[in-house]
Design a protein around this motif. Sequence first.
Motif, mmCIF file in Angstrom:
data_model
loop_
_atom_site.group_PDB
_atom_site.id
_atom_site.type_symbol
_atom_site.label_atom_id
_atom_site.label_comp_id
_atom_site.label_asym_id
_atom_site.label_seq_id
_atom_site.Cartn_x
_atom_site.Cartn_y
_atom_site.Cartn_z
ATOM 1 N N THR A 135 -0.379 -12.804 -2.914
ATOM 2 C CA THR A 135 -0.877 -12.539 -4.264
ATOM 3 C C THR A 135 -2.094 -11.631 -4.174
ATOM 4 O O THR A 135 -2.491 -11.212 -3.081
ATOM 5 N N GLY A 136 -2.690 -11.322 -5.308
ATOM 6 C CA GLY A 136 -3.888 -10.496 -5.324
ATOM 7 C C GLY A 136 -5.132 -11.286 -4.942
ATOM 8 O O GLY A 136 -5.158 -12.518 -4.983
ATOM 9 N N GLY A 137 -6.176 -10.562 -4.578
ATOM 10 C CA GLY A 137 -7.408 -11.206 -4.134
ATOM 11 C C GLY A 137 -8.076 -12.059 -5.191
ATOM 12 O O GLY A 137 -8.723 -13.062 -4.877
ATOM 13 N N LEU A 138 -7.934 -11.699 -6.468
ATOM 14 C CA LEU A 138 -8.555 -12.482 -7.529
ATOM 15 C C LEU A 138 -7.931 -13.867 -7.621
ATOM 16 O O LEU A 138 -8.635 -14.859 -7.850
ATOM 17 N N ASP A 139 -6.607 -13.951 -7.439
ATOM 18 C CA ASP A 139 -5.960 -15.261 -7.408
ATOM 19 C C ASP A 139 -6.466 -16.088 -6.237
ATOM 20 O O ASP A 139 -6.643 -17.305 -6.345
ATOM 21 N N VAL A 140 -6.686 -15.435 -5.104
ATOM 22 C CA VAL A 140 -7.213 -16.141 -3.932
ATOM 23 C C VAL A 140 -8.643 -16.611 -4.202
ATOM 24 O O VAL A 140 -9.022 -17.738 -3.849
ATOM 25 N N ALA A 141 -9.434 -15.775 -4.840
ATOM 26 C CA ALA A 141 -10.823 -16.148 -5.139
ATOM 27 C C ALA A 141 -10.885 -17.385 -6.025
ATOM 28 O O ALA A 141 -11.663 -18.319 -5.761
ATOM 29 N N ASP A 480 11.643 5.443 -9.830
ATOM 30 C CA ASP A 480 11.821 4.075 -9.342
ATOM 31 C C ASP A 480 11.042 3.870 -8.039
ATOM 32 O O ASP A 480 10.709 4.811 -7.316
ATOM 33 N N ASN A 481 10.793 2.572 -7.743
ATOM 34 C CA ASN A 481 10.277 2.148 -6.436
ATOM 35 C C ASN A 481 8.931 2.759 -6.052
ATOM 36 O O ASN A 481 8.670 3.035 -4.871
ATOM 37 N N ILE A 482 8.081 2.981 -7.049
ATOM 38 C CA ILE A 482 6.707 3.383 -6.734
ATOM 39 C C ILE A 482 6.014 2.191 -6.083
ATOM 40 O O ILE A 482 6.015 1.074 -6.617
ATOM 41 N N THR A 483 5.430 2.410 -4.905
ATOM 42 C CA THR A 483 4.804 1.326 -4.158
ATOM 43 C C THR A 483 3.293 1.291 -4.395
ATOM 44 O O THR A 483 2.707 2.252 -4.916
ATOM 45 N N THR A 484 2.689 0.201 -3.965
ATOM 46 C CA THR A 484 1.226 0.131 -4.049
ATOM 47 C C THR A 484 0.582 1.141 -3.099
ATOM 48 O O THR A 484 -0.584 1.507 -3.283
ATOM 49 N N GLN A 536 6.058 -2.190 -5.965
ATOM 50 C CA GLN A 536 6.564 -2.946 -4.816
ATOM 51 C C GLN A 536 5.661 -2.731 -3.615
ATOM 52 O O GLN A 536 4.890 -1.780 -3.557
ATOM 53 N N GLY A 537 5.776 -3.634 -2.628
ATOM 54 C CA GLY A 537 5.028 -3.460 -1.386
ATOM 55 C C GLY A 537 3.846 -4.395 -1.263
ATOM 56 O O GLY A 537 3.920 -5.579 -1.576
ATOM 57 N N SER A 538 2.726 -3.858 -0.822
ATOM 58 C CA SER A 538 1.538 -4.642 -0.522
ATOM 59 C C SER A 538 1.000 -5.353 -1.762
ATOM 60 O O SER A 538 1.219 -4.934 -2.893
ATOM 61 N N SER A 539 0.240 -6.419 -1.494
ATOM 62 C CA SER A 539 -0.337 -7.209 -2.590
ATOM 63 C C SER A 539 -1.622 -6.605 -3.139
ATOM 64 O O SER A 539 -2.207 -7.170 -4.065
ATOM 65 N N ARG A 562 6.897 -8.455 -8.443
ATOM 66 C CA ARG A 562 6.243 -9.701 -8.870
ATOM 67 C C ARG A 562 4.724 -9.670 -8.710
ATOM 68 O O ARG A 562 3.982 -9.944 -9.662
ATOM 69 N N ILE A 563 4.245 -9.374 -7.505
ATOM 70 C CA ILE A 563 2.808 -9.461 -7.256
ATOM 71 C C ILE A 563 2.053 -8.441 -8.097
ATOM 72 O O ILE A 563 1.004 -8.741 -8.670
ATOM 73 N N HIS A 564 2.596 -7.243 -8.181
ATOM 74 C CA HIS A 564 1.865 -6.220 -8.930
ATOM 75 C C HIS A 564 1.808 -6.548 -10.422
ATOM 76 O O HIS A 564 0.781 -6.314 -11.071
ATOM 77 N N LYS A 565 2.884 -7.097 -10.946
ATOM 78 C CA LYS A 565 2.852 -7.488 -12.361
ATOM 79 C C LYS A 565 1.754 -8.529 -12.589
ATOM 80 O O LYS A 565 0.994 -8.461 -13.570
#
Length: 658
Positions: A135-141, A480-484, A536-539, A562-565
Amino acid sequence: MGQTLTEKILEAHRVDGTVETGEEVGIEVDQTIAHDLTGTMAWLQFEALGLDEVQVEVAGQHCDHQTYQPDFKVSDDHRFLRSAAGTYGAYFARPGTGILHQVHKENYTAPGKTLLGADSHTPTAGGLGCLGIGTGGLDVATAMGGAPYYIDVPEVVNVRLEGELPEWSTAKDVILELLRRFSVKFGVGKVFEYTGPGVGSLSAHERTVITNMGTELGATTSIFPSDERTEEFLERLGRGEDYVELSPDENAEYDDEVVVDLSEIEPLIACPSMPDNVVPVREVAGENVDQVLVGSCTNGAYEDILPVAKLLNGRETARRTETIIAPGSKQASEMLARNGYTAELMAAGVNVSEATCGACIGAGHVPASDSVSVRTFNRNFEGRSGMEEDAVYLCSPEVAAATALTGEITDPRDLAADLGVDAPGVEMPESYIGTSEADIIMPDESVDTGLVKGPNIDEVPLKNPMGSDLSGPALLKMPDNITTDHIIPATQEVSVYRSNVPKLSEYTLKRVDETFAGRAAEADGGFLVAGENYGQGSSREHAALCPMYLGVHGVLAQSFARIHKANLINFGLLPLSVDADAYERIEQGDTVEIVDDAAEAVRSGQEAFTVRIGGEWETTARLDANERERELLVSGGKLPHTRKEFADTAGTDAGSAD
């Protein structure tokens, strides 16, 4: 009705909601991890929340992506991370200790636990029966602060394994086979739960290879049962007390089933430039190779490098092919050295690197122009290696070793016949030495007094609450498929600014359009338009944070990763879904106007939004968000919303004390 293993762990940690497919559930988080590209912002957010110490059992902070510290800004980030870990009670793994997933697996990952990580390959932990979610860092925080982590309960796919792997076929080939059958989008909103008689034939380490790269299927996570192979692995690590037997109920019901006969798996390879562009190695054999890299969080363990060392022992790598091994942890490095394999690798012409993620993100060992690189990594998105027009293949360590010897893509079965060598197989040591304890600073061993911030470490930007009128130009239209990696690259040049959002934002979407950041800043609001699987890709949450800083209101896309949304919502950006017809009609530069009262529509639960394009035609965009997520959007994101909640709670507690 029986429960899947995924449902059992979710239910055991449930604090809110319900464990039903598609419904949101809030779960207690046992452990968290972050690295040096995501951790700086996570700790700045933790500080902004006004919290005193972490509330999870284990919070791990690692320095693995920028291990070589090519700039004082990186060294300052590492010093800040060390001070934050000591200030707030986290475990700090010093630069060089290894890649966070490998180091955490060696020291803390345990069956039945929940692990939340600010890195998309956190599902590695699923190989040990741990529910690991990226997930993103804010969720981890916020999780470190004791808040639940919310997620829509995914569909659970039963991946039934039968048979056993033949010689020269590996766990890497199993996950490549799944990618060949399906795609990088197949697993969105799903968990892959491995069952069947073939599970017992795989070691715990082999299982982590599969769960690690399950991320490339788009999956929320992947998980294996915890059984005697798990116990054996933990015992050899000296952590037998962490073992718990866990498995799905015999009458568990799954949303889907995939059957994989391990005995039919052959050596496979992912061709440029997507992890699902998979073919048998023999189909591309003979392609000249300039660089071979063995390592990463997928295949950087001692068990991955040992077969390479055996195959190269007494031989020399091809003169045209640069061969590098980057172990996943210092433990792996130490074990290879103590057993004499490091010297043999060097004698074969191999460059043995520090334990780092670096090359995987283009922060080191960047391929030459017009060259071919064969790697044991998990991603080969175009340009991720640091060379824009790269040609990166993904394969098992055995294929990589055979290729290093011949200088061309080689099926190890063919090389074995020529050299008369046997398959090295999977060899586990009697015990794992050098568990990197000397390189992990425990929470009670802090060497800093308070937070130490260098001049490149800026404050966390906050977004204002959502207004009624949202309009602006379609700033950029993407396929389509633009990544982080497209949105915020992870190369050395860019990553040094991960803790400096104003500077980092200058690189936003530069790989797609070099003029984007300047145009977005001048526009004072606007929208991004994208095709399917956007983000898609990295969190990395910076892929949402930087567009927010530049004033972007939201994204109109056919579908979202999912993670990017989740990150878009966390930073107050509207993730609106549009159909293919609307996507085709929208032109870059068109005015995009949300006709409805945006804040009221979001708050009230409205799903369909009327969007006027270019002042001439209208379309319907949909917001798929629950009540909690809508409150985050209206508040301007999760950080301002959560900070207010924590402040209100503290005020209430203080009032009660009086």
